[in-house]
Write an enzyme that holds these catalytic residues in place. Structure first.
Site, short mmCIF file in Angstrom:
data_model
loop_
_atom_site.label_atom_id
_atom_site.label_comp_id
_atom_site.label_asym_id
_atom_site.label_seq_id
_atom_site.Cartn_x
_atom_site.Cartn_y
_atom_site.Cartn_z
N ARG A 1 0.84 -1.17 -0.13
CA ARG A 1 -0.08 0.08 0.11
C ARG A 1 0.78 1.26 -0.02
NH1 ARG A 1 -3.22 -2.87 3.90
NH2 ARG A 1 -4.75 -4.13 2.95
N LYS B 1 2.40 11.11 -11.64
CA LYS B 1 1.79 10.22 -12.47
C LYS B 1 2.36 8.87 -12.84
CE LYS B 1 -1.08 13.42 -15.07
NZ LYS B 1 -1.75 13.77 -16.51
N GLU C 1 8.75 16.95 -25.45
CA GLU C 1 8.09 17.49 -24.31
C GLU C 1 8.78 18.97 -23.85
OE1 GLU C 1 5.40 15.86 -23.32
OE2 GLU C 1 5.52 13.75 -23.41
N LYS D 1 6.52 22.78 -15.21
CA LYS D 1 5.52 21.82 -14.71
C LYS D 1 5.28 21.69 -13.00
CE LYS D 1 4.51 16.79 -14.90
NZ LYS D 1 4.79 15.74 -15.62
N GLU E 1 -5.20 16.62 -11.49
CA GLU E 1 -5.70 16.77 -12.93
C GLU E 1 -7.15 17.10 -12.74
OE1 GLU E 1 -3.63 15.24 -16.41
OE2 GLU E 1 -5.65 15.17 -17.30
N ARG F 1 -3.82 20.92 -14.84
CA ARG F 1 -2.82 20.08 -15.07
C ARG F 1 -3.23 19.49 -16.65
NH1 ARG F 1 0.45 15.50 -11.60
NH2 ARG F 1 1.34 14.73 -13.36
N ASN G 1 -0.89 17.87 -21.22
CA ASN G 1 -1.44 16.80 -22.54
C ASN G 1 -1.45 17.28 -23.74
OD1 ASN G 1 -1.49 14.35 -20.73
ND2 ASN G 1 -3.31 15.06 -19.67
N HIS H 1 -1.01 15.05 -26.71
CA HIS H 1 -1.08 13.88 -26.36
C HIS H 1 -2.47 13.14 -26.63
CE1 HIS H 1 2.04 15.21 -23.85
NE2 HIS H 1 2.22 14.07 -23.07
N HIS I 1 -1.24 9.78 -28.25
CA HIS I 1 -1.70 8.59 -27.48
C HIS I 1 -2.55 7.40 -28.52
CE1 HIS I 1 -1.63 9.86 -23.08
NE2 HIS I 1 -0.01 9.85 -23.65
N HIS J 1 7.16 7.65 -27.61
CA HIS J 1 6.24 8.54 -27.01
C HIS J 1 6.26 10.01 -27.64
CE1 HIS J 1 3.45 10.28 -24.12
NE2 HIS J 1 4.27 10.68 -23.63
P1 NAD Z 1 11.87 4.88 -22.13
O1 NAD Z 1 11.69 4.86 -20.96
O2 NAD Z 1 11.48 3.80 -23.19
O3 NAD Z 1 13.51 5.23 -22.73
C1 NAD Z 1 13.92 5.33 -23.98
C2 NAD Z 1 15.14 4.51 -24.28
O4 NAD Z 1 16.26 4.91 -23.86
C3 NAD Z 1 14.87 3.00 -23.65
O5 NAD Z 1 15.49 2.03 -24.77
C4 NAD Z 1 15.77 3.05 -22.55
O6 NAD Z 1 16.44 1.72 -22.24
C5 NAD Z 1 17.00 3.94 -23.00
N1 NAD Z 1 17.80 4.63 -22.19
C6 NAD Z 1 17.33 5.39 -20.85
N2 NAD Z 1 18.41 5.98 -20.48
C7 NAD Z 1 19.33 5.91 -21.22
C8 NAD Z 1 20.54 6.46 -21.38
N3 NAD Z 1 21.21 7.33 -20.61
N4 NAD Z 1 21.70 6.02 -22.21
C9 NAD Z 1 21.11 5.49 -23.22
N5 NAD Z 1 20.06 4.72 -23.33
C10 NAD Z 1 19.05 5.02 -22.19
O7 NAD Z 1 11.18 6.21 -23.04
P2 NAD Z 1 11.11 7.75 -22.28
O8 NAD Z 1 10.89 8.56 -23.52
O9 NAD Z 1 12.08 8.10 -21.41
O10 NAD Z 1 9.49 7.73 -21.53
C11 NAD Z 1 8.38 7.51 -22.33
C12 NAD Z 1 7.56 7.07 -21.21
O11 NAD Z 1 6.98 8.01 -20.59
C13 NAD Z 1 5.90 6.64 -22.00
O12 NAD Z 1 5.53 5.40 -21.36
C14 NAD Z 1 5.19 7.79 -21.61
O13 NAD Z 1 3.89 7.33 -21.49
C15 NAD Z 1 5.58 8.11 -20.00
N6 NAD Z 1 5.44 9.42 -19.80
C16 NAD Z 1 4.88 9.66 -18.57
C17 NAD Z 1 4.77 11.04 -18.06
C18 NAD Z 1 4.23 10.98 -16.42
O14 NAD Z 1 3.82 12.39 -16.17
N7 NAD Z 1 4.22 9.94 -15.87
C19 NAD Z 1 5.00 12.05 -18.93
C20 NAD Z 1 5.34 11.85 -19.99
C21 NAD Z 1 5.75 10.45 -20.41
N1 GLY Z 2 2.57 14.53 -18.58
C1 GLY Z 2 1.39 15.13 -18.15
C2 GLY Z 2 1.35 15.25 -16.68
O1 GLY Z 2 2.36 15.15 -15.93
O2 GLY Z 2 0.38 15.74 -16.28
#
Ligand code: NAD
Ligand code: GLY
Length: 370
Positions: free
Chosen positions: A127, A149, A191, A233, A243, A247, A251, A254, A258, A271
């Site tokens: 939890r 998030k 982003e 942010k 949100e 907030r 998006n 997005h 998405h 993404h």
């Molecule tokens: P990812 O986590 O897939 O990383 C991209 C690639 O880079 C992967 O292959 C990873 O292994 C590699 N990598 C990571 N760090 C590295 C480094 N320093 N050197 C070499 N390779 C490296 O993708 P991302 O773009 O970081 O994240 C995308 C995800 O984030 C999506 O799932 C999206 O939905 C999510 N997201 C969440 C929020 C939120 O608010 N929680 C906001 C935006 C995006």
């Molecule tokens: N990436 C959108 C949010 O964090 O609200």
């Protein structure tokens, strides 16, 4: 000690008893002091993946060695396609298999995929256990690691199962960006660009003027881009953590993005690529609704292209492409009673959440896909 090009900066996320700092600087990952104010616990669990672990797990272990008696780790398979129940369960299997208790601190070491899954695991294991974000992609440093998030995907929709759960701290080491593939760097730039049209045109102008330095991963340029993105942010999340209104502007791009990710299959487009192209589509919709002029749409589209991102959406269905996009967008979390909600630019630097006439949305999809 290695000479630093930039001072370490701190951005505060102000959320009463859930407040925390984002540290932004060089050589932070391997410094014990970076993690100084963490909750006391016997064990830490580093959640990472098979790509990031060989690059940075040893440095993080070294930094944490004075803090925890036991430092465990779990290496998840890499990629958006693995942001699911099966992979999430690997974290729980490891935690339970090692008899970790409810004080165990989770460290998310990786990009947004690792961060979102480690955060969701932290929110739900026993939890809720404390966690720290150590984002290693540009996208994760400027967006996903900040604001709490957490989620996994469902085949029918992106980030559909998750929780709001804030980390104890975010550590953005700019040095780790040097090993990022160019395509991933561009995804992160999407982003960063996002924050301009929705909130800060001076930042948009700065990104426009500094795109070459950003694409070259220049440390000074990155330090400013990460800090300003986190500040914007932090402001938005501080006003509307869960949100219920403001907030949603984060998006921008997005809703279309998405749909692209889910429609092509997760991982086909990154993404950030889907968001970049989604911003072009959302800007076109804003112009068609009379909110911005064509010159601004062109300026944004050109900047997204210069960041190395696609500006034409994929055709998801040869027979009824717009219908397919619309069906996917209905699953968006912002949809209300069957109405798809879009983040529209309401004049440069200002955004609003709004439904749009179906005929206009269809026209934008037809015009923006190839
Ligand atoms: P990812 O986590 O897939 O990383 C991209 C690639 O880079 C992967 O292959 C990873 O292994 C590699 N990598 C990571 N760090 C590295 C480094 N320093 N050197 C070499 N390779 C490296 O993708 P991302 O773009 O970081 O994240 C995308 C995800 O984030 C999506 O799932 C999206 O939905 C999510 N997201 C969440 C929020 C939120 O608010 N929680 C906001 C935006 C995006
Ligand atoms: N990436 C959108 C949010 O964090 O609200």
């Amino acid at each position: 000690m290695t000479a630093l090009n930039t001072p370490t900066e701190t951005v505060r996320i102000d959320l009463a008893d859930r407040s925390y700092d984002i540290l932004i600087g060089e050589n932070l990952l391997e410094q014990a002091g970076t993690y100084g104010q963490l909750p006391k616990a016997a064990a830490a669990m580093i959640v990472t993946n098979t790509t990031v672990s060989p690059l940075y797990e040893a440095a993080l272990r070294h930094a944490l060695s004075g803090h925890y008696k036991l430092i465990h780790s779990v290496q998840l398979p890499d990629g958006e396609a693995h942001k699911d129940w099966v992979t999430l369960n690997l974290i729980f299997d490891k935690l339970l298999g090692l008899a970790c208790d409810r004080k165990t601190v989770l460290f998310a070491l990786g990009g947004g995929v690792v961060g979102d899954m480690a955060g969701f695991a932290a929110a739900s294991f026993m939890r809720g256990v404390p966690f720290v974000q150590v984002p290693t992609t540009l996208l994760a440093q400027v967006d996903s690691s900040v604001g709490g998030k957490t989620a996994i995907n469902h085949p029918m929709g992106k980030n559909m199962i998750g929780a709001f759960y804030q980390p104890q701290r975010v550590v953005c080491d700019l040095g780790v960006l040097k090993t990022l593939p160019a395509r991933e760097l561009s995804a992160g730039l999407a982003e960063i660009i996002k924050y301009g049209p929705i909130a800060d045109m001076a930042f948009f102008d700065w990104i426009d003027a500094n795109m070459l330095a950003l694409k070259a991963c220049d440390t000074h340029a990155m330090a400013h881009a990460v800090k300003r993105s986190c500040e914007i942010k932090a402001f938005v999340v501080g006003q509307d953590e869960r949100e219920s209104g403001l907030r949603a502007i984060l998006n921008f791009g997005h809703t279309f993005g998405h749909a692209i990710e889910a429609g092509l299959g997760y991982g086909e487009w990154l993404h950030g690529e889907a968001v970049g192209c989604g911003m072009v589509m959302a800007a076109n919709l804003s112009a068609d609704m009379g909110l911005i002029d064509a010159a601004f749409v062109k300026r944004l589209t050109d900047l997204i292209a210069r960041a190395g991102l696609p500006i034409k959406g994929p055709v998801l269905d040869a027979k009824d492409n717009a219908g397919h996009y619309m069906a996917l967008m209905l699953h968006d979390k912002k949809s209300v009673a069957g109405d798809i909600q879009f983040i529209l630019i309401d004049g440069p630097g200002k955004a609003r959440v709004s439904a749009a006439p179906q005929v206009m949305v269809r026209a934008v999809i037809d015009r923006c896909c190839a």
